[in-house]
Design a protein around this motif. Structure first.
Motif, PDB file in Angstrom:
ATOM      1  N   SER A 100     -30.153  52.306 -37.328  1.00  0.00           N
ATOM      2  CA  SER A 100     -30.775  51.020 -37.614  1.00  0.00           C
ATOM      3  C   SER A 100     -32.282  51.057 -37.431  1.00  0.00           C
ATOM      4  N   ILE A 101     -32.928  50.077 -38.069  1.00  0.00           N
ATOM      5  CA  ILE A 101     -34.334  49.778 -37.829  1.00  0.00           C
ATOM      6  C   ILE A 101     -34.349  48.410 -37.157  1.00  0.00           C
ATOM      7  N   ILE A 102     -34.848  48.354 -35.950  1.00  0.00           N
ATOM      8  CA  ILE A 102     -34.762  47.148 -35.137  1.00  0.00           C
ATOM      9  C   ILE A 102     -35.298  45.925 -35.893  1.00  0.00           C
ATOM     10  N   ASP A 103     -34.473  44.860 -35.938  1.00  0.00           N
ATOM     11  CA  ASP A 103     -34.825  43.574 -36.553  1.00  0.00           C
ATOM     12  C   ASP A 103     -34.991  43.649 -38.069  1.00  0.00           C
ATOM     13  N   VAL A 104     -34.586  44.760 -38.689  1.00  0.00           N
ATOM     14  CA  VAL A 104     -34.742  44.879 -40.138  1.00  0.00           C
ATOM     15  C   VAL A 104     -33.422  45.219 -40.825  1.00  0.00           C
ATOM     16  N   TYR A 105     -32.815  46.334 -40.444  1.00  0.00           N
ATOM     17  CA  TYR A 105     -31.641  46.829 -41.169  1.00  0.00           C
ATOM     18  C   TYR A 105     -30.773  47.628 -40.206  1.00  0.00           C
ATOM     19  N   GLY A 106     -29.440  47.566 -40.385  1.00  0.00           N
ATOM     20  CA  GLY A 106     -28.565  48.317 -39.499  1.00  0.00           C
ATOM     21  C   GLY A 106     -27.259  48.725 -40.155  1.00  0.00           C
ATOM     22  N   GLU A 107     -26.771  49.897 -39.787  1.00  0.00           N
ATOM     23  CA  GLU A 107     -25.446  50.376 -40.180  1.00  0.00           C
ATOM     24  C   GLU A 107     -24.708  50.790 -38.917  1.00  0.00           C
ATOM     25  N   ARG A 108     -23.520  50.241 -38.732  1.00  0.00           N
ATOM     26  CA  ARG A 108     -22.709  50.592 -37.564  1.00  0.00           C
ATOM     27  C   ARG A 108     -21.312  50.963 -38.026  1.00  0.00           C
ATOM     28  N   THR A 109     -20.764  51.970 -37.396  1.00  0.00           N
ATOM     29  CA  THR A 109     -19.446  52.461 -37.765  1.00  0.00           C
ATOM     30  C   THR A 109     -18.556  52.522 -36.535  1.00  0.00           C
ATOM     31  N   VAL A 110     -17.387  51.914 -36.632  1.00  0.00           N
ATOM     32  CA  VAL A 110     -16.370  52.007 -35.585  1.00  0.00           C
ATOM     33  C   VAL A 110     -15.165  52.710 -36.202  1.00  0.00           C
ATOM     34  N   SER A 111     -14.688  53.765 -35.553  1.00  0.00           N
ATOM     35  CA  SER A 111     -13.582  54.514 -36.137  1.00  0.00           C
ATOM     36  C   SER A 111     -12.525  54.860 -35.099  1.00  0.00           C
ATOM     37  N   LEU A 112     -11.287  54.918 -35.552  1.00  0.00           N
ATOM     38  CA  LEU A 112     -10.159  55.308 -34.727  1.00  0.00           C
ATOM     39  C   LEU A 112      -9.450  56.470 -35.398  1.00  0.00           C
ATOM     40  N   MET A 130     -14.427  51.261 -39.898  1.00  0.00           N
ATOM     41  CA  MET A 130     -14.978  49.969 -40.301  1.00  0.00           C
ATOM     42  C   MET A 130     -16.495  50.085 -40.282  1.00  0.00           C
ATOM     43  N   PHE A 131     -17.123  49.816 -41.436  1.00  0.00           N
ATOM     44  CA  PHE A 131     -18.570  49.826 -41.552  1.00  0.00           C
ATOM     45  C   PHE A 131     -19.093  48.393 -41.429  1.00  0.00           C
ATOM     46  N   ILE A 132     -20.118  48.228 -40.634  1.00  0.00           N
ATOM     47  CA  ILE A 132     -20.780  46.931 -40.495  1.00  0.00           C
ATOM     48  C   ILE A 132     -22.228  47.118 -40.940  1.00  0.00           C
ATOM     49  N   THR A 133     -22.573  46.547 -42.067  1.00  0.00           N
ATOM     50  CA  THR A 133     -23.922  46.672 -42.609  1.00  0.00           C
ATOM     51  C   THR A 133     -24.625  45.331 -42.477  1.00  0.00           C
ATOM     52  N   SER A 134     -25.813  45.333 -41.873  1.00  0.00           N
ATOM     53  CA  SER A 134     -26.508  44.079 -41.635  1.00  0.00           C
ATOM     54  C   SER A 134     -27.979  44.193 -42.017  1.00  0.00           C
ATOM     55  N   ILE A 140     -33.994  36.594 -40.259  1.00  0.00           N
ATOM     56  CA  ILE A 140     -35.201  36.107 -39.585  1.00  0.00           C
ATOM     57  C   ILE A 140     -36.109  35.376 -40.561  1.00  0.00           C
ATOM     58  N   TRP A 141     -36.183  35.910 -41.793  1.00  0.00           N
ATOM     59  CA  TRP A 141     -37.091  35.313 -42.778  1.00  0.00           C
ATOM     60  C   TRP A 141     -36.393  34.268 -43.650  1.00  0.00           C
ATOM     61  N   ASP A 142     -35.168  33.886 -43.242  1.00  0.00           N
ATOM     62  CA  ASP A 142     -34.436  32.792 -43.913  1.00  0.00           C
ATOM     63  C   ASP A 142     -34.283  33.031 -45.410  1.00  0.00           C
ATOM     64  N   ASP A 143     -33.922  34.241 -45.779  1.00  0.00           N
ATOM     65  CA  ASP A 143     -33.674  34.531 -47.188  1.00  0.00           C
ATOM     66  C   ASP A 143     -32.360  33.853 -47.586  1.00  0.00           C
ATOM     67  N   PRO A 144     -32.378  32.910 -48.524  1.00  0.00           N
ATOM     68  CA  PRO A 144     -31.156  32.178 -48.888  1.00  0.00           C
ATOM     69  C   PRO A 144     -30.102  33.066 -49.545  1.00  0.00           C
ATOM     70  N   ALA A 145     -30.499  34.233 -50.019  1.00  0.00           N
ATOM     71  CA  ALA A 145     -29.539  35.122 -50.680  1.00  0.00           C
ATOM     72  C   ALA A 145     -28.746  35.956 -49.685  1.00  0.00           C
ATOM     73  N   PHE A 146     -29.177  35.964 -48.418  1.00  0.00           N
ATOM     74  CA  PHE A 146     -28.501  36.769 -47.411  1.00  0.00           C
ATOM     75  C   PHE A 146     -27.300  36.005 -46.879  1.00  0.00           C
ATOM     76  N   ASP A 147     -26.131  36.621 -46.940  1.00  0.00           N
ATOM     77  CA  ASP A 147     -24.890  35.957 -46.568  1.00  0.00           C
ATOM     78  C   ASP A 147     -24.283  36.536 -45.293  1.00  0.00           C
ATOM     79  N   GLY A 148     -25.100  37.150 -44.465  1.00  0.00           N
ATOM     80  CA  GLY A 148     -24.612  37.712 -43.209  1.00  0.00           C
ATOM     81  C   GLY A 148     -24.170  39.160 -43.360  1.00  0.00           C
ATOM     82  N   PRO A 149     -23.745  39.768 -42.261  1.00  0.00           N
ATOM     83  CA  PRO A 149     -23.323  41.177 -42.285  1.00  0.00           C
ATOM     84  C   PRO A 149     -22.150  41.408 -43.235  1.00  0.00           C
ATOM     85  N   ALA A 150     -22.096  42.619 -43.791  1.00  0.00           N
ATOM     86  CA  ALA A 150     -21.000  42.995 -44.687  1.00  0.00           C
ATOM     87  C   ALA A 150     -20.064  43.944 -43.953  1.00  0.00           C
ATOM     88  N   TYR A 151     -18.754  43.723 -44.098  1.00  0.00           N
ATOM     89  CA  TYR A 151     -17.747  44.557 -43.452  1.00  0.00           C
ATOM     90  C   TYR A 151     -16.934  45.281 -44.523  1.00  0.00           C
TER      91      TYR A 151
END
Length: 248
Positions: A100-112, A130-134, A140-151
């Motif tokens: 991730s880049i703090i406060d900008v972009y992140g990719e997190r992976t949880v695996s079993l 499970m990939f969590i992309t945010s 932060i910049w209130d972009d109306p097109a952003f719909d939250g993290p993607a799973y």
């Protein structure tokens, strides 16, 4: 000011895309030093994300982790943690990876991962991820097109086969069933990572000398492959000298 924020967001998204969405996790030290070869030569809990069948070789409960600092980019971080557990029904592993880049972009992976050995020569493992992309910058910049993290979800399948006590061959298929990712509603097309294949071979010439070779396909492109070669010399079961090469 809003225009400046929007331009900054676009720039940071471009930087994030340059890291390659869902590229391989940061390489453990041994893998990195051996040119990226790991499919048939890996053996520790931190190697499991690169071949689920490696989990079948664990002989005790194990905890491990990695930390990587790349590109000298301020605010960038990448690390992973893995926990392996043995049982009479097979072995299990739980892994976490973050890029991730703090406060900008992140990719997190949880695996079993579940893996087991069959007849001392064949090992197989299955990983569900499970990939969590945010994009917290968009929030932060209130972009109306952003719909939250993607799973999104996918699976990895790996096998290991030992035709001889000094030889080990492996095969891995990654990103099975991974769907496309869209962070912005205004995007016409989402990012999609295709399946990736990897084959590897390791040769234990002596207990203190190992040679390894992998062939890894490009994600989503079965026609483009990259060779990886590595060797390891172990002294007194304590100090290792390693060398490797990847691609050209």
């Amino acid at each position: 000011m809003d225009m400046i924020k929007r331009i900054s967001l676009i720039i940071f998204f471009i930087i994030g895309a340059a890291f390659a969405l869902y590229e391989e996790p940061s390489s453990p030290a041994r893998m990195l030093a051996m040119g990226g070869s790991i499919v048939a030569s890996g053996g520790s809990v931190v190697d499991i994300p690169f071949n689920p069948a490696i989990a079948a070789g664990l002989d005790s409960w194990t905890l491990g982790g990695t930390y990587s600092s790349r590109w000298s980019l301020e605010g960038f971080r990448e690390y992973s943690a893995a926990f392996g557990m043995t049982s009479e029904f097979g072995n299990f592993a739980l892994c976490w990876h973050e890029r991730s880049i703090i406060d900008v972009y992140g990719e997190r992976t949880v695996s079993l991962t579940y893996a087991r050995e069959f007849k001392h020569k064949f090992k197989a493992g299955l990983t569900t991820e499970m990939f969590i992309t945010s994009a917290p910058g968009a929030g932060i910049w209130d972009d109306p097109a952003f719909d939250g993290p993607a799973y999104t979800f996918c699976a990895n399948l790996g096998v290991l086969y030992s035709p001889h006590e000094n030889w080990l061959a492996g095969l891995v298929v990654r990103n099975l069933g991974l769907s496309e990712v869209k962070l912005l509603e205004t995007s016409e097309d989402g990012e999609r990572v295709g399946e990736q294949f990897a084959a590897g071979l390791s040769w234990v010439i002596e207990n203190d000398l190992v040679l390894a070779a992998d062939m890894v396909s490009e994600e989503g492109n079965i026609e483009k492959w990259t060779p990886r070669l590595g060797m390891e010399v172990l002294f007194f079961n304590t100090i290792a000298i390693r060398a490797g090469a990847e691609g050209e």
